[in-house]
Design an enzyme around this catalytic site. Structure first.
Site, mmCIF file in Angstrom:
data_model
loop_
_atom_site.group_PDB
_atom_site.id
_atom_site.type_symbol
_atom_site.label_atom_id
_atom_site.label_comp_id
_atom_site.label_asym_id
_atom_site.label_seq_id
_atom_site.Cartn_x
_atom_site.Cartn_y
_atom_site.Cartn_z
ATOM 1 N N ASP A 12 23.981 -24.355 -1.437
ATOM 2 C CA ASP A 12 22.934 -24.582 -2.443
ATOM 3 C C ASP A 12 23.262 -25.808 -3.297
ATOM 4 O O ASP A 12 24.434 -26.128 -3.506
ATOM 5 C CB ASP A 12 22.818 -23.328 -3.329
ATOM 6 N N HIS A 29 19.486 -33.185 1.036
ATOM 7 C CA HIS A 29 19.582 -32.486 2.324
ATOM 8 C C HIS A 29 20.271 -33.374 3.360
ATOM 9 O O HIS A 29 21.075 -32.895 4.161
ATOM 10 C CB HIS A 29 18.185 -32.098 2.826
ATOM 11 N N LEU A 124 35.777 -22.083 17.560
ATOM 12 C CA LEU A 124 34.949 -21.599 16.442
ATOM 13 C C LEU A 124 33.515 -21.293 16.899
ATOM 14 O O LEU A 124 32.960 -22.008 17.732
ATOM 15 C CB LEU A 124 34.884 -22.698 15.373
HETATM 16 C C1 FPP Z 1 19.666 -25.522 -0.716
HETATM 17 O O1 FPP Z 1 19.560 -26.620 -1.586
HETATM 18 C C2 FPP Z 1 19.699 -25.930 0.650
HETATM 19 C C3 FPP Z 1 18.754 -25.657 1.570
HETATM 20 C C4 FPP Z 1 17.499 -24.949 1.305
HETATM 21 C C5 FPP Z 1 18.877 -26.043 2.955
HETATM 22 C C6 FPP Z 1 20.269 -26.270 3.443
HETATM 23 C C7 FPP Z 1 20.244 -27.498 4.222
HETATM 24 C C8 FPP Z 1 21.261 -28.354 4.361
HETATM 25 C C9 FPP Z 1 22.602 -28.097 3.841
HETATM 26 C C10 FPP Z 1 21.066 -29.637 5.061
HETATM 27 C C11 FPP Z 1 20.579 -29.524 6.424
HETATM 28 C C12 FPP Z 1 21.455 -28.707 7.280
HETATM 29 C C13 FPP Z 1 21.511 -28.855 8.588
HETATM 30 C C14 FPP Z 1 22.358 -27.960 9.384
HETATM 31 C C15 FPP Z 1 20.789 -29.915 9.281
HETATM 32 P P1 FPP Z 1 18.335 -26.643 -2.565
HETATM 33 O O2 FPP Z 1 17.329 -27.578 -2.011
HETATM 34 O O3 FPP Z 1 17.835 -25.262 -2.815
HETATM 35 O O4 FPP Z 1 18.992 -27.240 -3.828
HETATM 36 P P2 FPP Z 1 18.593 -26.956 -5.345
HETATM 37 O O5 FPP Z 1 18.981 -25.534 -5.635
HETATM 38 O O6 FPP Z 1 19.435 -27.930 -6.091
HETATM 39 O O7 FPP Z 1 17.131 -27.197 -5.467
#
Ligand code: FPP
Length: 225
Positions: A12, A29, A124
């Protein structure tokens, strides 16, 4: 000493990381995907870690603005296209969890291809949770086994889940203290670690420190020692 055989991470903080830098949320992202690679390679090189399950897209994430969802889909496609080499080089088996039917035909094909091409890898296991929600996973599992005439046992339900493995260590980055519908069954006795670090800033050094702290915990699983 505890071994963190199965590590699960709620990644997150991507959006906030980008906004703090005056950039668009999707930049977070993009950088976050690079961190996924670094953390995965670190776990692959560690003899104790057998599984790494990462929350990449939840059943609730479809509620985000259309452009952000589209960007995440493209990023996932790009990540899987480019990561096949990393998986093979590091002997990593890719086992996605979640209801993949919601994705486009081409993304479903890529996911299936990477899964099949890494099926022989015995290092893994990296699981990306994609269109994953624990409530949805449990319901799908129950629907799969409900025709059975006997009472449903814990083992039966566990075996019908997408992820059949208990989590040892569950980490959430980004400062919030909740599970957000992630691996609710499998994390019943997981040790929970929360860090304020936003996912794009998360490093293998911080992961190493968390694992070190985890190894010192006395896990009793409801018993006495
Ligand atoms: C949360 O950050 C993250 C996500 C909803 C998606 C997770 C995605 C990634 C780590 C990148 C892509 C991954 C792959 C495997 C290609 P948020 O957007 O909720 O952050 P915030 O809480 O600061 O709004």
């Amino acid at each position: 000493m505890n071994r963190a055989k199965h590590i699960a991470i709620i990644m997150d903080g991507n959006g906030r990381w980008a906004e703090l830098k005056g950039q668009k949320r999707v930049k977070g992202h993009e950088v976050g995907a690079k961190v996924v690679r670094a953390i995965t390679e670190f776990c692959a090189a560690d003899n104790d870690i057998e599984r790494l399950t990462l929350y990449a897209f939840s059943t609730e994430n479809w509620k985000r603005p259309r452009l952000e969802v589209e960007y995440l889909m493209k990023l996932l496609q790009k990540y899987l296209d480019s990561e096949l080499e990393t998986y093979l080089k590091n002997n990593i088996r890719f086992e996605p969890i979640g209801d993949l039917r919601a994705f486009s035909t081409s993304l479903q094909k890529t996911i299936k291809d990477v899964k099949e091409k890494t099926a022989h890898c015995d290092g893994l296991v990296q699981s990306l949770a994609l269109n994953y929600g624990a409530h949805d996973e449990i319901l799908r599992a129950i629907n799969r086994i409900k025709k059975c005439e006997d009472d449903i046992t814990q083992a039966m339900l566990s075996n019908a889940l997408d992820c059949k493995h208990d989590v040892d260590l569950l980490i959430r980055t980004g400062g919030d203290h909740r599970l957000s519908n992630f691996l609710l069954w499998q994390a019943a006795y997981a040790e929970l670690f929360f860090t304020d670090t936003l996912w794009p800033d998360f490093t293998t050094t911080e992961l190493e420190r968390i694992i070190k702290d985890f190894t010192k915990i006395e896990r009793k699983f409801g018993g006495l020692k």
